[in-house]
Write an enzyme that holds these catalytic residues in place. Structure first.
Site, PDB file in Angstrom:
ATOM      1  N   ASP A 102      -0.497 -37.805 -11.450  1.00 55.62           N
ATOM      2  CA  ASP A 102      -1.649 -36.911 -11.561  1.00 55.62           C
ATOM      3  C   ASP A 102      -2.685 -37.206 -10.479  1.00 55.62           C
ATOM      4  O   ASP A 102      -3.297 -36.292  -9.931  1.00 55.62           O
ATOM      5  CB  ASP A 102      -2.265 -36.961 -12.963  1.00 55.62           C
ATOM      6  CG  ASP A 102      -2.582 -38.355 -13.474  1.00 55.62           C
ATOM      7  OD1 ASP A 102      -2.266 -39.364 -12.805  1.00 55.62           O
ATOM      8  OD2 ASP A 102      -3.159 -38.449 -14.576  1.00 55.62           O
ATOM      9  N   GLY A 130      -7.011 -43.390 -17.766  1.00 57.84           N
ATOM     10  CA  GLY A 130      -6.577 -44.536 -16.981  1.00 57.84           C
ATOM     11  C   GLY A 130      -7.353 -44.570 -15.688  1.00 57.84           C
ATOM     12  O   GLY A 130      -8.268 -43.780 -15.468  1.00 57.84           O
TER      13      GLY A 130
END
Length: 135
Positions: A102, A130
């Site tokens: 991503d 994250g």
């Protein structure tokens, strides 16, 4: 004939799907919660129903095993460990699928159309569910 492309961004808490012919012609989904692979992928399939696409790009939380097209067994998303995301989307939509993290997907978007398009080198850092970076 106009070619339509599909995009799937799978984050730690939500998934966003898109269909379009380019960066300025995109229809996007409502946020789909990232729950189990079966539930989440069923919602992704619903979004793409009736939207013919020639190919799909997936930007997914990691870590990933990109050559194998799957989510690593080391992801903190326990239910997604080892999930063959590329293969599942290829089967679901019957089109070629590209997979990357991503963060790399976001970095590519900034390089092609955003804040980094006028520079040669840059670093993209994100802090969300994250922490990651793309160079």
């Amino acid at each position: 004939m106009i070619t339509s492309y599909g995009a799937i961004e799978i984050g730690g808490t939500k998934v966003i799907c898109g269909v379009g012919t380019g960066p300025f012609d995109v229809a996007v989904s409502e946020a789909i919660p990232t729950t189990t692979p079966a539930e989440t992928m069923a919602k992704v399939k619903e979004f793409f129903a009736g939207n013919a696409v020639e190919r799909v790009g997936i930007a997914c939380f990691g870590p990933l095993e990109i050559p194998k097209g799957k989510i690593s067994k080391f992801t903190p998303k326990i239910l997604w460990r080892g999930f063959p995301i590329r293969k599942e989307v290829e089967k679901m939509l019957n089109v070629p699928v590209a997979l990357d993290t991503d963060v790399n997907g976001a970095a590519m978007g900034e390089r092609l159309w955003g804040a980094a398009k006028a520079v040669e080198n840059f670093v993209y850092v994100t802090v969300g569910t994250g922490i990651g970076g793309g160079v």
